[in-house]
Design a protein around this motif. Sequence first.
Motif, short mmCIF file in Angstrom:
data_model
loop_
_atom_site.label_atom_id
_atom_site.label_comp_id
_atom_site.label_asym_id
_atom_site.label_seq_id
_atom_site.Cartn_x
_atom_site.Cartn_y
_atom_site.Cartn_z
N LEU A 2 0.83 -1.20 0.00
CA LEU A 2 0.00 0.00 0.00
C LEU A 2 0.87 1.26 0.00
CD1 LEU A 2 -2.51 -1.51 2.50
CD2 LEU A 2 -3.12 -0.74 0.22
N VAL A 3 0.47 2.18 -0.83
CA VAL A 3 1.22 3.43 -0.98
C VAL A 3 0.40 4.56 -0.35
CG1 VAL A 3 2.13 5.06 -2.68
CG2 VAL A 3 2.24 2.59 -3.12
N PRO A 4 0.99 5.35 0.54
CA PRO A 4 0.23 6.44 1.16
C PRO A 4 -0.37 7.37 0.10
CG PRO A 4 2.36 6.18 2.23
CD PRO A 4 2.36 5.27 1.04
N ASN A 5 -1.56 7.88 0.37
CA ASN A 5 -2.26 8.71 -0.61
C ASN A 5 -1.45 9.94 -1.04
OD1 ASN A 5 -4.28 6.88 -0.22
ND2 ASN A 5 -5.90 8.44 -0.13
N ALA A 6 -0.63 10.42 -0.13
CA ALA A 6 0.14 11.62 -0.45
C ALA A 6 1.12 11.37 -1.59
CB ALA A 6 0.88 12.09 0.80
N ASP A 7 1.48 10.10 -1.79
CA ASP A 7 2.46 9.78 -2.83
C ASP A 7 1.81 9.34 -4.13
OD1 ASP A 7 4.28 10.26 -0.86
OD2 ASP A 7 4.64 8.14 -0.38
N VAL A 8 0.51 9.59 -4.24
CA VAL A 8 -0.21 9.10 -5.42
C VAL A 8 -0.62 10.27 -6.30
CG1 VAL A 8 -2.22 7.84 -6.23
CG2 VAL A 8 -1.08 7.13 -4.13
N GLU A 9 -0.41 10.09 -7.60
CA GLU A 9 -0.80 11.10 -8.57
C GLU A 9 -1.94 10.56 -9.43
OE1 GLU A 9 2.14 13.99 -10.97
OE2 GLU A 9 3.00 12.07 -10.36
N ASP A 10 -2.93 11.37 -9.68
CA ASP A 10 -4.06 10.96 -10.51
C ASP A 10 -3.90 11.59 -11.88
OD1 ASP A 10 -6.44 10.63 -11.79
OD2 ASP A 10 -7.70 11.27 -10.12
N ARG A 11 -3.74 10.74 -12.90
CA ARG A 11 -3.67 11.27 -14.27
C ARG A 11 -4.77 10.59 -15.09
NH1 ARG A 11 2.22 9.50 -15.53
NH2 ARG A 11 3.23 9.99 -13.55
N ASP A 12 -5.82 11.34 -15.39
CA ASP A 12 -6.92 10.84 -16.22
C ASP A 12 -7.46 9.51 -15.72
OD1 ASP A 12 -6.64 13.03 -17.88
OD2 ASP A 12 -5.07 12.03 -19.05
N LYS A 60 -6.11 7.28 -14.02
CA LYS A 60 -5.13 6.26 -13.69
C LYS A 60 -4.24 6.81 -12.59
CE LYS A 60 -5.08 3.53 -17.86
NZ LYS A 60 -4.25 2.76 -18.78
N TYR A 61 -3.64 5.90 -11.83
CA TYR A 61 -2.92 6.35 -10.65
C TYR A 61 -1.46 5.93 -10.73
CZ TYR A 61 -7.73 6.94 -9.42
OH TYR A 61 -9.05 7.31 -9.45
N PHE A 62 -0.60 6.89 -10.37
CA PHE A 62 0.83 6.64 -10.47
C PHE A 62 1.52 7.08 -9.19
CE2 PHE A 62 -0.92 7.28 -14.64
CZ PHE A 62 -0.39 6.22 -15.38
N LYS A 63 2.62 6.38 -8.91
CA LYS A 63 3.38 6.74 -7.72
C LYS A 63 4.24 7.94 -8.06
CE LYS A 63 6.33 4.82 -4.15
NZ LYS A 63 6.84 3.57 -3.55
N ARG A 64 4.15 8.94 -7.21
CA ARG A 64 4.94 10.15 -7.39
C ARG A 64 6.42 9.77 -7.36
NH1 ARG A 64 2.03 14.81 -6.82
NH2 ARG A 64 0.47 14.00 -5.39
#
Length: 863
Positions: free
Chosen positions: A598-608, A610-614
């Motif tokens: 699990l990746v903390p929400n703060a490290d997640v980027e939303d692109r269209d 889809k979700y990517f790890k910052r």
Amino acid sequence: MSNAYDHTAIETRWRKHWEETALFRVANPGEPGFDAKRPKYYVLDMFPYPSGSGLHVGHLVGYVGTDVVARKKRMEGCNVLHPMGWDAFGLPAEQHAIATGRQPRDANAVNTANYRRQLKLVGLSYDWSREIDTSDPRYYKWTQWIFKRLYERGLAYQAEVPVWWCEELKTVLANEEVINGRSERGNHPCVRRPLKQWMLKITAYAERLLADLDGIDWPESIKTQQREWIGKSEGAEVEFGVEGSADRLVVFTTRPDTLWGATFMVVAPEHALLARVPASHRAAVDAYVAAAAAKSELERTDLAKEKTGVFTGLYAHNPAFEPGDPRGRVPIWTADYVMAGYGTGAIMAVPGHDERDHEFATRFALPILEVVRPPAGEKGLADGVCFSGDGVAVNSGPIEGLATAAAKQKAIELLAARGVGKARVTYKLRDWLFSRQRYWGEPFPLLHLPDGRIVVVDDAALPVELPAMDDFKPAGDGSAPLARAKHWVEIRDAHGALAARRDTDTMPGWAGSCWYWLRFMDPANASAPWSHAAETYWGPVDLYVGGAAHAVMHLLYARFWHKVLFDLGLVHTKEPFQRLFNQGLLTAFAYQDATGRLVPNADVEDRDGKYFKRGSGEELTQIVTKMAKQLGNVVNPDDIVAEHGADTLRLYELFMGPLADSKPWNTRDISGSRRFVERVWRLVVDPDSRDALRPHLAVDQARAELSGDALELEKQLHRAIARVDASFGSFNFNTAIAALMTFVNEASKRPQALTRSQAERFVLVLSPFAPHVAEELWARFGHERSLAYEPWPAVDARFLEDDTIEIPVQVLGKLRGKVVVPKGAAEAEIVAAARAAVPTWLEGKTVVKTIVVPAKLVNFVVR
RNA sequence: GCGGACGUGGCGAAAUUGGCAGACGCGCGAGACUUAGGAUCUCGUGCCGCAAGGCGUGGGGGUUCGAGUCCCCCCGUCCGCACCA
């Protein structure tokens, strides 16, 4: 002054007003302002323990739900008891205090202040004059007082028993607080250890705790869990002789009919009989017992592992056979699949008809006999399968040929006649381990005299106050922290001689919640825990709402105490909570990488979408899980209230879905609730003018007969109210809010048609859900008093029906058209219209059957 | 393993006793008003298809004129309990 919707200004104003006028304060019988003509309604939340991290939006789901109920009940004319308080004692609070380096008392004060602030922020209509805190001496005085009553009735006793010990927490824990050998709080490993502890004899109430479940309106799943936890099983106790000794080996069995198939005995490694093991087998048995003791509970209860055990060298004699009959001579084994704490800690093994015994017998090549023949069609020993169901007794002497139920009965009679057995009921429920070697709990009101006697502290000397201690941490050796408070522990007489020592254990965190609903009825009473008058008026709790997590522990303990209080004549109902409702868990999105981490929400980027790890840019999967601080997916209500307002928060929490369901929080969706509030606002107020109300709402229209759009809106309003009313049956307030939205949509289409009366009634119906904006609008209508006690608008059935009905027309069960017919049209008329509506589908076909459901549908069956 | 709850659009979800599947909201699309819009308003939005129409409530069978709803089997998710004799 701006006329735009300003949630902060509105909500601050009404919060203040409610507080200053103590609007939700409810009087007790005998107090000024008490109105005996009104029915009572007691709606209770499971009170929280105030943790340092404050409330998150998930905690509020239940509180908002009960608040809506409380507000509607007031408008329906009830005296509503709706209190809130703090379950402040206990392990979590103490662990938190240690972690933050503070005194529990100080941390508690800070935390409760924060909780109180947050609850008020959301506009929950508690009677705050009844606030209680279980760690307040004025409260726990009475917890101790009730403990004394239990002690005096012989329901509290000290015993040296194997108990769960948690090395990390330095305390003992109750069975219920240990899951798979680890502490429920903190997930620390635990071991079994014999220690002298205070126990409460909840087992004395097992039968009533089980039977009285039938009379209360609780979710079936919770009742089932409690029934299973109590674990009643009916069977027999059978005495086996022990060869070469006067000892008797007593076993409990639910299948006395299989006595003739017992080919060996098994005793738990803790069983007293093992003291009799002959020298020839002593070493092997001792080694096995030591190994079993060293195993963790997890290892011992692991079902997957192969069964282990050793022969003790002892033989038992089966009372089903004559002395000397070789069939009655059976070896006694010890094995850890037999539990010391259940039944008698010993079993007669019937490998032909018990899976576990079968597995054991197979492993150690012990004989397996068939004594129950399965019903035709079911597999039994003849097929090499262990059969544990009901059948017919075979190879069983005097009970030969009897069906299982009758065979059990007969076997018990035979055993009883010879004095070697009797019917017996056994429960899985154990007595409740009630002491903790921790600081932050209620001290026991008990004194240990120098001669070893134990006496209770006089009622007049209660409470026994918890002494202030600089260092309250648990001791490394497991002794209680209070033992270090010498001045507190040692009670000296006038000559300075040691007269008594206080008990240094404290009660578990559950103690305070075992009676708090009673204290809420009369919270300031200094001379009794509650008055008779208050209890007979307010009790029982009509609606109790909380998480399903408390299915067993709190709810069983609370029922137990309540029943003791009932026996003492202190309460008038057998059960404390008439209706129980479990709100669903609020979940939230979280993100997982390819390995499942699990990746903390703060490290997640939303692109269209889809979700990517910052940083790494790795693609992540969105999942739904519990809110957890480490995942950073916890939503704080303070933020939501600041940005969108408390009314929007309340609406969103309820609009997400039925109160009972688990559902994911999605911040994106809040805007729908916010827009709804603004639409309501604009329906009544023109943001571009300076007027309090839209002009056509400012004056009372003539009471003329409604027609046109105004009539249509009247119908819409009654429909909405009816749906709101219906939503209170199963707490699916999402449908209530949908109904309110539908009304606002309809009214917005014809804003000039909306009458003042309709707008006012709408505001009243809205008020339980969005009380701040409702109060604001109500005031703008010119009302000087709050709407909190205004009568709830009535539904008039005349407005629920239309003059015409639209009826779907089906051909062969598929929708092919619709017709509009007058209400109450004759069947022939409807069928004729329906035929005309679907000509192409009937062309060239024969109608073999016509199904008409009045006012519902028409279906043509054609060939 | 046993017990319980549940499975419906891209998402949250609706749907008295079997009777118009997808109300309401989010998101998305188009348009209007705008200097602007994370504002507001209007229209559209289950899937396939140009259309007529067909297909759709986890999968498979059944009962019925008609099934999200009732019955049987299977799959999956969540929550309890876990050798309780």
